[in-house]
Design an enzyme around this catalytic site. Sequence first.
Site, PDB file in Angstrom:
ATOM      1  N   ASP A 161      -1.038   5.467   6.102  1.00  0.00           N
ATOM      2  CA  ASP A 161      -2.262   6.240   6.357  1.00  0.00           C
ATOM      3  C   ASP A 161      -3.149   6.294   5.117  1.00  0.00           C
ATOM      4  O   ASP A 161      -4.372   6.409   5.215  1.00  0.00           O
ATOM      5  CB  ASP A 161      -1.912   7.689   6.734  1.00  0.00           C
ATOM      6  N   HIS A 173       3.486   8.577  -6.140  1.00  0.00           N
ATOM      7  CA  HIS A 173       3.183   9.446  -5.002  1.00  0.00           C
ATOM      8  C   HIS A 173       4.467   9.844  -4.272  1.00  0.00           C
ATOM      9  O   HIS A 173       4.442  10.220  -3.103  1.00  0.00           O
ATOM     10  CB  HIS A 173       2.152   8.793  -4.073  1.00  0.00           C
ATOM     11  N   GLU A 214      -1.247   7.333  16.840  1.00  0.00           N
ATOM     12  CA  GLU A 214      -0.639   8.411  16.062  1.00  0.00           C
ATOM     13  C   GLU A 214      -0.861   9.711  16.822  1.00  0.00           C
ATOM     14  O   GLU A 214      -1.383   9.716  17.946  1.00  0.00           O
ATOM     15  CB  GLU A 214      -1.231   8.504  14.649  1.00  0.00           C
TER      16      GLU A 214
HETATM   17  P1  FAD Z   1       6.311   5.634  -6.452  1.00  0.00           P
HETATM   18  O1  FAD Z   1       6.316   7.056  -6.053  1.00  0.00           O
HETATM   19  O2  FAD Z   1       5.798   5.304  -7.778  1.00  0.00           O
HETATM   20  O3  FAD Z   1       7.787   5.038  -6.284  1.00  0.00           O
HETATM   21  C1  FAD Z   1       8.546   5.295  -5.115  1.00  0.00           C
HETATM   22  C2  FAD Z   1       9.935   4.660  -5.251  1.00  0.00           C
HETATM   23  O4  FAD Z   1       9.811   3.254  -5.267  1.00  0.00           O
HETATM   24  C3  FAD Z   1      10.640   5.032  -6.544  1.00  0.00           C
HETATM   25  O5  FAD Z   1      12.023   5.075  -6.288  1.00  0.00           O
HETATM   26  C4  FAD Z   1      10.317   3.875  -7.463  1.00  0.00           C
HETATM   27  O6  FAD Z   1      11.280   3.696  -8.480  1.00  0.00           O
HETATM   28  C5  FAD Z   1      10.308   2.716  -6.479  1.00  0.00           C
HETATM   29  N1  FAD Z   1       9.391   1.646  -6.885  1.00  0.00           N
HETATM   30  C6  FAD Z   1       8.079   1.756  -7.191  1.00  0.00           C
HETATM   31  N2  FAD Z   1       7.578   0.543  -7.472  1.00  0.00           N
HETATM   32  C7  FAD Z   1       8.585  -0.336  -7.316  1.00  0.00           C
HETATM   33  C8  FAD Z   1       8.709  -1.749  -7.458  1.00  0.00           C
HETATM   34  N3  FAD Z   1       7.677  -2.503  -7.804  1.00  0.00           N
HETATM   35  N4  FAD Z   1       9.920  -2.316  -7.217  1.00  0.00           N
HETATM   36  C9  FAD Z   1      10.984  -1.562  -6.850  1.00  0.00           C
HETATM   37  N5  FAD Z   1      10.945  -0.236  -6.735  1.00  0.00           N
HETATM   38  C10 FAD Z   1       9.749   0.369  -6.942  1.00  0.00           C
HETATM   39  N6  FAD Z   1       4.290   6.599   3.368  1.00  0.00           N
HETATM   40  C11 FAD Z   1       4.211   5.913   4.514  1.00  0.00           C
HETATM   41  O7  FAD Z   1       5.093   5.133   4.831  1.00  0.00           O
HETATM   42  N7  FAD Z   1       3.130   6.061   5.349  1.00  0.00           N
HETATM   43  C12 FAD Z   1       2.078   6.864   5.038  1.00  0.00           C
HETATM   44  O8  FAD Z   1       1.139   6.966   5.808  1.00  0.00           O
HETATM   45  C13 FAD Z   1       2.128   7.577   3.820  1.00  0.00           C
HETATM   46  N8  FAD Z   1       1.106   8.358   3.441  1.00  0.00           N
HETATM   47  C14 FAD Z   1       1.153   9.020   2.259  1.00  0.00           C
HETATM   48  C15 FAD Z   1       0.064   9.789   1.869  1.00  0.00           C
HETATM   49  C16 FAD Z   1       0.087  10.452   0.669  1.00  0.00           C
HETATM   50  C17 FAD Z   1      -1.095  11.293   0.271  1.00  0.00           C
HETATM   51  C18 FAD Z   1       1.236  10.375  -0.164  1.00  0.00           C
HETATM   52  C19 FAD Z   1       1.314  11.134  -1.439  1.00  0.00           C
HETATM   53  C20 FAD Z   1       2.335   9.613   0.219  1.00  0.00           C
HETATM   54  C21 FAD Z   1       2.302   8.922   1.432  1.00  0.00           C
HETATM   55  N9  FAD Z   1       3.371   8.136   1.854  1.00  0.00           N
HETATM   56  C22 FAD Z   1       3.291   7.432   3.015  1.00  0.00           C
HETATM   57  C23 FAD Z   1       4.618   8.078   1.080  1.00  0.00           C
HETATM   58  C24 FAD Z   1       4.605   6.890   0.144  1.00  0.00           C
HETATM   59  O9  FAD Z   1       4.699   5.684   0.846  1.00  0.00           O
HETATM   60  C25 FAD Z   1       5.791   6.927  -0.799  1.00  0.00           C
HETATM   61  O10 FAD Z   1       5.826   8.137  -1.469  1.00  0.00           O
HETATM   62  C26 FAD Z   1       5.692   5.769  -1.789  1.00  0.00           C
HETATM   63  O11 FAD Z   1       6.888   5.722  -2.507  1.00  0.00           O
HETATM   64  C27 FAD Z   1       4.549   5.994  -2.715  1.00  0.00           C
HETATM   65  O12 FAD Z   1       4.192   4.798  -3.358  1.00  0.00           O
HETATM   66  P2  FAD Z   1       4.009   4.805  -4.921  1.00  0.00           P
HETATM   67  O13 FAD Z   1       3.392   3.528  -5.283  1.00  0.00           O
HETATM   68  O14 FAD Z   1       3.337   6.030  -5.384  1.00  0.00           O
HETATM   69  O15 FAD Z   1       5.563   4.795  -5.333  1.00  0.00           O
END
Ligand code: FAD
Length: 494
Positions: A125, A56, A244
């Site tokens: 969120d 994400h 918020e």
């Molecule tokens: P990914 O996109 O898969 O990875 C993000 C980063 O973390 C990459 O650099 C990856 O290499 C690294 N990574 C992933 N897993 C690990 C691991 N196990 N160890 C080390 N590194 C790792 N963020 C907020 O803070 N608050 C919010 O309310 C919020 N709401 C969101 C709502 C939506 C609809 C979306 C799309 C995003 C939102 N986000 C929010 C942003 C979100 O927290 C970040 O984009 C987060 O990185 C997404 O988590 P993911 O598991 O998809 O990570």
Amino acid sequence: MDSHAITRASTDFGRMHRNVPSAVFRPPSTNSISAFIKLSYESVEPFPITARGHAHSLHGQAQAGNGVVIEMMSLNSGAINNENANSFGCSSEEKCYIDVGGGELWIDVLRKTLKHGLAPRSWTDYLYLTVGGTLSNGGISGQSFRHGPQISNVLELDVITGKGETQTCSRTNNSELFNAALGGLGQFGIITRARIILEKAPKMVRWVRLLYSDFSGFTRDQELLVSSHGGDGDKENEGFDYVEGFVMMADKNDGNSNWRSSSFQFPHHIATNNTILYCLELCKYYNDRSAKHHVDEELEGLMSKLHYIPRMMASKDVTYMAFLNRVRHGEIKLRSRGLWNVPHPWLCLFVPASRILEFHDVVFKGILSRNNTSGPLLVYPMKRSRWDDRMSAIVPNEEVFYSVGLLRSAVYDWEFYEEQNREICKACERRKLGVKMYLPYYTEESEWRRHFGAKWSVFLERKSRFDPRGILGTGQRIFPFPLLTSNLKSTALI
Ligand code: FAD
């Protein structure tokens, strides 16, 4: 090779960047991740490795062009669940916790803990994000002013470094790796286990929205609410549990791409095309019907101090689960209209409270008002003292700062929005607003150096210690690959 897995790993929620990896690795165990990283680290020609949570990310951060993407969520399936995950306990500081895998979704953590009447206290969120993904950034929401971001609510981690070594770390044991990994953008190791602080879960939530017509009244009230909160030592029932807010401007899709447009009903419709309105969103947690009466009384007292438009208040009572999982309903609606899997040119900024009015004039009344927008525009305050400055995450140098999320979606014209985002960043820089980017995405080393400021040399030192060949997290585009010691030295000296 599974071509679907390659296609999946080439993109992300942002849908603006595409990098095809050489391979996708679905680890059967955490040990296999360690062996795999070691293979690259010890090789004459190392290859890049990036952990992918739920992808994400918005700007390719979980991708690995010409490298290997590790699908962390594959560790979650049944028998091969992370060996150390999912045990409950209480630490010596009397804090209850759960051990969860780095690839677990927060929604699953919530479901598991609620069965025991417990829950983490700091959230995002949206809950369909992985533990490792949000802990690599910060993890923020309306509870952050009170409990800090998610990275402030972790007791211990298991991390596999860029040398392939599995290390357990905490504030007191191996603290350098602990602080590096939290907010570390995946640069220092792969988080395979996190010990998350739990609290007794409330059953119900009174969820309130108040409308404002002027931004200064809206932010004054937000700051009043967060500053009157002392923090962890507070009595259980004092103040709001969640604060918020969002800005309501003319929407290109009549609010159809905004997951915040919900069933809240205001007494009458006062928005016109040219009006900007501001909506303050507050929550008070409680447990049962008998407590409802006390909630009514307390809220009456708290709200009498606020300056919203008279009668422009709406509220409802929902379960804790329904509140925390609120964005899911918006997601389902947007999916059904084909508006979820579209490009997302998001810009998330932290703005010092002392400059938020100027930011509002320049960005909301200026740059964004030139054309209709689409998607939520969040504005809410947080407190620097709830963040730990030893961790890698970067926040402004002021006690109260605002999280501003311009969470726009664009079916056709994402380049236009990205250009507008660049214009916003430049305007902030020109005016020296002291803004820091959350979920940062820079391409130039000079931009990263400016982003980290005084912490840049610490970041480099940690990189040379925990991932000296620069194998991990190349999708963030912070370091060149392969990384040579001379790169780290020369960049530190500039
Ligand atoms: P990914 O996109 O898969 O990875 C993000 C980063 O973390 C990459 O650099 C990856 O290499 C690294 N990574 C992933 N897993 C690990 C691991 N196990 N160890 C080390 N590194 C790792 N963020 C907020 O803070 N608050 C919010 O309310 C919020 N709401 C969101 C709502 C939506 C609809 C979306 C799309 C995003 C939102 N986000 C929010 C942003 C979100 O927290 C970040 O984009 C987060 O990185 C997404 O988590 P993911 O598991 O998809 O990570």
